[in-house]
Design an enzyme around this catalytic site. Structure first.
Site, PDB file in Angstrom:
ATOM      1  CB  CYS A  91      -0.960   0.026   1.378  1.00  0.00           C
ATOM      2  SG  CYS A  91      -1.740  -1.886   1.171  1.00  0.00           S
TER       3      CYS A  91
ATOM      4  NE  ARG B  42       4.031   2.338  -1.261  1.00  0.00           N
ATOM      5  CZ  ARG B  42       5.442   1.660  -0.703  1.00  0.00           C
ATOM      6  NH1 ARG B  42       6.386   1.853  -1.641  1.00  0.00           N
ATOM      7  NH2 ARG B  42       5.678   0.782   0.355  1.00  0.00           N
TER       8      ARG B  42
ATOM      9  CD1 TRP C 249      -0.691  -5.132  -4.489  1.00  0.00           C
ATOM     10  CD2 TRP C 249      -0.739  -6.093  -3.290  1.00  0.00           C
ATOM     11  NE1 TRP C 249      -0.455  -6.348  -4.839  1.00  0.00           N
ATOM     12  CE2 TRP C 249      -0.779  -7.087  -4.401  1.00  0.00           C
ATOM     13  CE3 TRP C 249      -0.866  -6.919  -1.548  1.00  0.00           C
ATOM     14  CZ2 TRP C 249       0.261  -8.345  -3.585  1.00  0.00           C
ATOM     15  CZ3 TRP C 249      -0.463  -8.464  -1.484  1.00  0.00           C
ATOM     16  CH2 TRP C 249       0.177  -9.045  -2.916  1.00  0.00           C
TER      17      TRP C 249
ATOM     18  CG  ASN D 271       2.225  -0.561   3.370  1.00  0.00           C
ATOM     19  OD1 ASN D 271       1.857  -1.821   3.191  1.00  0.00           O
ATOM     20  ND2 ASN D 271       3.499   0.019   3.679  1.00  0.00           N
ATOM     21  N   GLY D 272       1.217  -3.132   6.204  1.00  0.00           N
ATOM     22  CA  GLY D 272       1.277  -3.877   6.695  1.00  0.00           C
ATOM     23  C   GLY D 272      -0.064  -4.806   7.197  1.00  0.00           C
TER      24      GLY D 272
ATOM     25  CD  GLU E  16      15.006 -10.105 -14.582  1.00  0.00           C
ATOM     26  OE1 GLU E  16      13.895  -8.617 -14.724  1.00  0.00           O
ATOM     27  OE2 GLU E  16      14.182 -11.533 -13.842  1.00  0.00           O
TER      28      GLU E  16
ATOM     29  CE  LYS F  62      10.527  -8.157 -15.193  1.00  0.00           C
ATOM     30  NZ  LYS F  62      11.433  -8.005 -13.726  1.00  0.00           N
TER      31      LYS F  62
ATOM     32  CD  GLU G 224       6.817  -8.795 -12.619  1.00  0.00           C
ATOM     33  OE1 GLU G 224       7.378  -7.838 -11.881  1.00  0.00           O
ATOM     34  OE2 GLU G 224       8.351  -8.579 -13.419  1.00  0.00           O
TER      35      GLU G 224
ATOM     36  CG  HIS H 118      17.295 -33.860 -17.502  1.00  0.00           C
ATOM     37  ND1 HIS H 118      18.078 -35.078 -17.609  1.00  0.00           N
ATOM     38  CD2 HIS H 118      17.954 -33.303 -17.996  1.00  0.00           C
ATOM     39  CE1 HIS H 118      19.383 -34.846 -18.009  1.00  0.00           C
ATOM     40  NE2 HIS H 118      19.190 -33.570 -17.878  1.00  0.00           N
TER      41      HIS H 118
ATOM     42  CE  LYS I 227       9.758  -1.477  -8.875  1.00  0.00           C
ATOM     43  NZ  LYS I 227      10.191  -1.712 -10.194  1.00  0.00           N
TER      44      LYS I 227
HETATM   45  C1  AGP Z   1      10.393  -7.542 -10.884  1.00  0.00           C
HETATM   46  O1  AGP Z   1       9.846  -7.078 -11.464  1.00  0.00           O
HETATM   47  C2  AGP Z   1       9.256  -7.511  -9.687  1.00  0.00           C
HETATM   48  N1  AGP Z   1       9.003  -6.553  -9.002  1.00  0.00           N
HETATM   49  C3  AGP Z   1       9.842  -8.488  -7.947  1.00  0.00           C
HETATM   50  O2  AGP Z   1      10.035 -10.150  -8.562  1.00  0.00           O
HETATM   51  C4  AGP Z   1      10.610  -7.890  -7.608  1.00  0.00           C
HETATM   52  O3  AGP Z   1      11.955  -7.617  -8.603  1.00  0.00           O
HETATM   53  C5  AGP Z   1      10.480  -8.298  -5.896  1.00  0.00           C
HETATM   54  O4  AGP Z   1       9.500  -8.016  -5.805  1.00  0.00           O
HETATM   55  C6  AGP Z   1      12.178  -7.582  -5.460  1.00  0.00           C
HETATM   56  O5  AGP Z   1      11.937  -6.588  -5.317  1.00  0.00           O
HETATM   57  P1  AGP Z   1      13.068  -5.712  -4.477  1.00  0.00           P
HETATM   58  O6  AGP Z   1      14.013  -5.840  -5.429  1.00  0.00           O
HETATM   59  O7  AGP Z   1      12.493  -4.452  -4.021  1.00  0.00           O
HETATM   60  O8  AGP Z   1      13.296  -6.806  -3.232  1.00  0.00           O
END
Ligand code: AGP
Length: 613
Positions: free
Chosen positions: A2, A27, A74, A100-101, A486, A490, A493, A509, A608
């Site tokens: 959040c 966020r 969130w 937030n939490g 990676e 991407k 996501e 395998h 994020k």
């Molecule tokens: C990556 O595109 C994502 N946003 C997510 O996997 C991110 O890398 C992960 O939450 C770690 O975040 P950080 O690097 O801020 O710790």
């Protein structure tokens, strides 16, 4: 997670609070709300949806007032809807609170408060907080809002960043944090609180970071910071270094595309003043006073999540190759609940863009409790991981707004390369020639990334072909395996296509069973020491009529005969190919998601920085 913003001052609350929420929307963006205190009552509205939906709902409200708070959510407890959105108010609608939490003991507190005739309207964990404050505000106690919040927080287990206002105490805002980011903005006779400096950066560059178990009282007369024992603290006021433009789109359609195209500059910024290509020497300010630690280290443990975990996998290879030290990479979420064996000489490196990821923070705490030296590789200056590690190296990549991390990844790999090179330099594990060769190539990489970004038409054309896919397989060997992971992340996501990254040889395998002409395979095939092996993997896929997109080194014409599509990158050293080959994969995911009409910067269900576990 959040986003919270609060304001005490004479300016129009609407612009400040809604403007701040727009900057925090990355966020969390499933519901939002706002509350302002005026003339002994609260003016409030909250809705399911985006900030623009809240703006519509608030458009008819008079939001002038002495103090206000707002929130973008969130969801963790209680689905996104108007009721579960924040702010939450108490039975008498006297207090409004944003959070937030996660409140871990909310069930037992809820039962207790119900026995004391508190009525709950939402399914959230947060709502217990506002009723708990109300309980301590009961006249019979004669407590101030500050005191009531402090007493309430002493009964709470879990994490929080909160901001609270009271209809009966004009101009007063009480904020507090444990585990979730929260900082103050110090203006001239106006004060801000926010989950992120971006929330109020256009109004002040003076900030105060709140530490865990600290609270702040903001009022027109000033601000006070205390701990939960009501002892006064005197935190430093620090200055923001980056420019406001960095949190604007700068004419790009999306922050993600802007951040992809920033990488020649951000990699350069991660190298600036740190590498001497002429001597091969590396100097990292934050590690200057910790050279003995680097010299005497016997084992490195990386811990991180998501994209940072992929960068850590490359970090491990660099440490093993340059420094000849054993290195491991731990998923922070697994590591924090494991019983790791910390052998003497172990050094933990926590890698995080936001510096606020709860699992990585907890893994760090685990190592610290065992007295293990902890370094941080972090982007957000002053973030929790940056402040709680013994020392570390900042990425200097500037704010990363797009939820899908891009420039942070290449900056993380660039910094991990420099840490490995510095350790090799201190321990004499590389010849001077090799050290110069590696350092020389590092400073050439920004130019090579620019070369790739100068011609992306072919990637767009390939994206046309991929946009209809339901699945995709990403394969790589050696330094390219983490890039395969990676690339797949991407695509997942932001386009919601199911994609898997795999070590290319592992395909035989199992995953090879998935290969058919509907399953595109993306293969990292740069001209490195495992190239010939990767060619065999491509032929195995071709033999099963699979369609192959290869990322290869410029000049490798033969690849055009082997693969259906080829994207070329400039030649470099094996260890640095990830910094080049990841760029086309970031762009491929971006262009595919655009063609599928997805919300690029705010993909569904994501946020994020993941500040809850
Ligand atoms: C990556 O595109 C994502 N946003 C997510 O996997 C991110 O890398 C992960 O939450 C770690 O975040 P950080 O690097 O801020 O710790």
């Amino acid at each position: 997670m959040c986003g919270i913003i609060g304001y005490v001052g004479r300016k129009e609350q609407r612009d400040i609070l809604l403007g701040g929420l727009r900057r925090l929307e990355y966020r969390g963006y499933d519901s939002a709300g706002i509350a302002v205190q005026r003339n002994g009552s609260l003016v409030m509205t909250k809705v399911k949806g985006k900030i623009r939906d809240l703006e519509k709902a608030a458009s008819s409200l008079d939001l002038t007032g002495s103090v206000g708070i707002a929130h973008t959510r969130w969801a963790t407890h209680g689905e996104p809807n108007d009721i579960n959105a924040h702010p939450h108010t108490c039975c008498g609608n006297r207090i409004a609170l944003v959070h937030n939490g996660i409140i871990e003991n909310y069930q037992s507190l809820r039962t207790l408060l119900k026995e004391r005739d508190h009525h709950f309207t939402s399914d959230t964990d947060t709502e217990v907080l506002v009723h708990l404050v109300e309980e301590h505000l009961k006249d019979s106690y004669g407590h101030s809002l500050e005191e009531a919040v402090r007493l309430a927080l002493n009964e709470v287990e879990g994490t929080y960043g909160i901001a609270v206002i009271d209809a009966e105490q004009p101009g007063v805002l009480v904020a507090a944090r444990r585990g979730s980011p929260l900082l103050l903005g110090i203006g001239s006779d106006e004060y801000f609180v926010g989950s992120d400096v971006a929330a109020f950066a256009e109004y002040t560059r003076e900030i105060v970071y709140l530490n865990d178990d600290e609270m702040a009282v903001l009022s027109p007369d000033g601000y006070l910071v205390k701990n939960l024992q009501a002892e006064e603290m005197n935190p430093d006021v620090e200055k923001i270094t980056w420019e406001l433009g960095q949190i604007e789109k700068g004419g790009f359609d999306h922050f993600m595309l802007k951040e992809i195209r920033e990488q020649p500059q951000t990699v350069l910024d991660a190298l600036r003043g740190r590498v001497r290509p002429d001597t091969g020497q590396v100097k990292l300010g934050g590690l200057q006073d910790h050279q003995d630690l680097l010299k005497n280290a016997k084992r490195i443990i990386f811990t991180s999540c998501g994209t940072s975990w992929h960068a850590s996998l490359i970090g491990r290879r660099l440490i093993e190759e340059f420094v000849r030290l054993p290195a491991e990479v731990e998923y922070a979420s697994e590591f924090r609940y494991s019983t790791p064996v910390f052998t003497p000489g172990t050094v933990l490196i926590a890698v995080s863009q936001s510096g606020e990821t709860a699992d990585t923070l907890a893994a760090l705490h685990l190592a610290k409790e065992e007295g293990i030296p902890c370094l941080g590789v972090v982007n957000v200056v002053g973030s929790s991981i940056a402040r709680e590690t013994d020392t570390g190296v900042y990425l200097h990549a500037g704010p990363e707004i797009g939820v899908a991390s891009t420039k942070a990844f290449t900056s993380q790999v660039t910094v991990l390369s420099q840490i490995s090179l510095l350790m090799a330099q201190l321990r004499g594990t590389l010849t001077e020639e090799r050290q110069k060769e590696i350092a020389g190539e590092l400073v050439r990489l920004p130019g090579k990334i620019q070369q790739i970004l100068d011609d992306t038409d072919c990637i767009e054309k390939i994206a046309d072909q991929f946009a209809g896919a339901d699945n995709a397989l990403y394969l790589g060997r050696g330094y390219s395996f983490p890039v395969a992971l990676e690339g797949a992340l991407k695509l997942k996501e932001i386009s919601y296509i199911h994609a898997e990254g795999y070590p290319a040889a592992e395909m035989k395998h199992g995953p090879i069973a998935l290969i058919d002409d509907d399953m595109p395979a993306v293969i990292l095939a740069p001209g490195d020491h495992v190239y010939e092996k990767v060619v065999s993997n491509i032929e195995e896929i071709r033999a099963r009529r699979g369609r192959v997109l290869a990322v290869a080194t410029e000049g490798n014409e033969a690849m055009a005969d082997l693969a259906d599509w080829v994207i070329y990158v400039p030649e470099t050293l094996d260890c640095f190919y990830p910094l080049l080959t990841v760029i086309p994969l970031q762009l491929l995911a971006y262009y595919v998601a655009v063609r599928r009409g997805c919300n690029i910067d705010q993909p569904r269900n994501l946020a994020k920085s993941v500040t809850v576990e």
